[in-house]
Design an enzyme around this catalytic site. Structure first.
Site, PDB file in Angstrom:
ATOM      1  N   ASP A 229     -78.637 122.929  37.060  1.00  0.00           N
ATOM      2  CA  ASP A 229     -79.043 121.782  36.243  1.00  0.00           C
ATOM      3  C   ASP A 229     -78.915 120.524  37.096  1.00  0.00           C
ATOM      4  OD1 ASP A 229     -79.341 119.933  33.871  1.00  0.00           O
ATOM      5  OD2 ASP A 229     -79.187 121.821  32.793  1.00  0.00           O
ATOM      6  N   HIS A 252     -81.555 120.012  39.395  1.00  0.00           N
ATOM      7  CA  HIS A 252     -82.552 119.168  38.741  1.00  0.00           C
ATOM      8  C   HIS A 252     -82.480 117.720  39.203  1.00  0.00           C
ATOM      9  CE1 HIS A 252     -82.825 122.141  35.081  1.00  0.00           C
ATOM     10  NE2 HIS A 252     -83.121 122.699  36.235  1.00  0.00           N
TER      11      HIS A 252
END
Length: 405
Positions: A229, A252
């Site tokens: 993430d 991310h």
């Protein structure tokens, strides 16, 4: 500071006296120093065999150190592998606290021991804390497998949470395979994290590296973060944040937000992301807010001297962030002047090198793009594009892809 005092303490017993405490002998920052009184978790019953539950022993060592009337109390975790279940190190303490970790802390193999808890390791209401070295392994892979199989699984625990802590230094810590967020910082002030290594596979769900919320004066530097993430995420109520020399990937990217989810919400301001590199991440730097009425805001953000290597979305401003649900009619709530993007170069893994989606009803203003060079990695086959919606602001220097503001 909260370590490195220059006087010798007078107390009962000597180092290694069987009571878990003693005088400390060295002044280097990653070892006990003169004037610091040490508590070894082994003397409180902990065993570094990777099998024995050492949770209560760690708590006993913490309570003894926290209640000692000395300038700095040191807790030593020697070499070895220590099994620890969910644990809360709570203050306020009578002394400054230093935790020296030479070994590794591991979670139980069965994810259910942690999975329904908010955290694995919690530091709560501590003023003056330093943590040096060591590694923690939450063994999150079995929970990730449960989730990927669509089973009824617990949400998962954050590996380390700092809640309502002030004046904190974390240096050289390694965090592996968190069930969820690796390091969570909430309601804290004046923290410095350096030389961190945070690792989880790219497909591990919700394993943000570091999440900051409602906190002021947080610095993260010289750290390598690769997760499933966000490498670093920033929530509402955070200000005076500095992220420098971060290596991000996989993951991310670094995200501000999402913001504006609630009608009444604190904003984010004074955030610098500098001198960092992103390698094969889904995003580079991102600011996102929900398309609904809110008094939240983002302002005084600086993203400068960044390198993108095959990053799918190097720059994203999204005031219409709305995952997994309908947000119509849209009403952009995030306000302010999100700031500057300067000296960002490298390659875009997607044909669109930049996506800037300002809301139509309340667009952010004052955006500045300067010296941006982000060609599509396959630009010889397809042209590099950009996507600018309702832009406000201006460009300076060389900016590629073209078409901004």
């Amino acid at each position: 500071m909260w370590f490195g005092f220059n006087k010798i303490l007078c107390c009962q017993g000597g180092y290694g006296n069987g009571n878990g405490c003693g005088f400390v002998e060295s002044e280097t920052s990653n070892r006990p120093g003169w004037g610091e009184f040490a508590y070894n978790v082994v003397d409180f019953g902990a065993r570094g065999d990777g099998k024995t539950d050492s949770t209560s022993s760690f708590l006993k060592a913490w309570n003894a150190a926290c209640n000692s009337v000395v300038p700095t109390a040191v807790i030593i975790v020697p070499r070895g592998t220590f099994l620890v279940k969910s644990i809360s190190f709570t203050g306020p303490c009578k002394s400054n606290m230093k935790l020296l970790i030479h070994g590794t802390l591991i979670a139980p193999n069965d994810y259910r021991f942690l999975g329904s808890n908010e955290f694995w390791i919690m530091f709560y209401r501590i003023n003056g804390l330093s943590i040096f070295g060591g590694a923690i392994d939450a063994k999150g892979s079995s929970l990730w497998s449960c989730k990927s199989g669509g089973n009824n699984c617990p949400y998962g625990a954050r590996s380390i949470s700092f809640q309502s802590c002030n004046n904190v230094l974390v240096s050289g810590l390694k965090s592996f395979n968190s069930q969820r967020v690796h390091i969570s910082i909430n309601g804290c002030w004046n923290m410095f994290l350096q030389k961190m290594k945070i690792v989880a596979p790219s497909r591990s769900p919700n394993t943000d590296g570091i999440h900051i919320e409602s906190s002021t004066g947080i610095t993260i530097s010289n750290s390598n973060i690769g997760t499933g993430d966000d490498c670093i995420s920033v929530g509402p109520g955070s200000m005076k944040l500095r992220m420098d020399k971060i290596s991000c990937g996989p993951g991310h990217g670094i995200s501000i937000g999402s913001l504006g989810r609630n009608t009444r919400e604190h904003g984010v301001q004074d955030v610098n992301v500098t001198n960092s590199i992103f390698v094969k991440t889904e995003n580079g730097v991102r600011v996102k807010s929900w398309p609904r009425a809110s008094d939240g805001y983002a302002k005084n953000l600086l993203f400068k001297n960044l390198v993108m290597k095959n990053v799918s979305n190097p720059i994203i401003i999204d005031q219409d962030y709305c995952p997994h649900q309908s947000c119509s009619p849209k009403n952009s709530g995030g306000t302010g002047s999100p700031g500057r993007f300067e000296s960002i170069r490298g390659t875009s893994g997607a044909q669109k090198g930049g996506t800037l989606g300002w809301g139509s009803t309340n667009p952010c203003r004052g955006k500045k793009l300067k010296n941006i060079d982000l060609p599509y990695i396959n630009h010889l086959k397809k042209p590099t594009l950009s996507d600018w919606e309702n832009p406000r602001g201006f460009c300076a220097g060389f900016v590629f892809p073209k078409g901004c503001l």
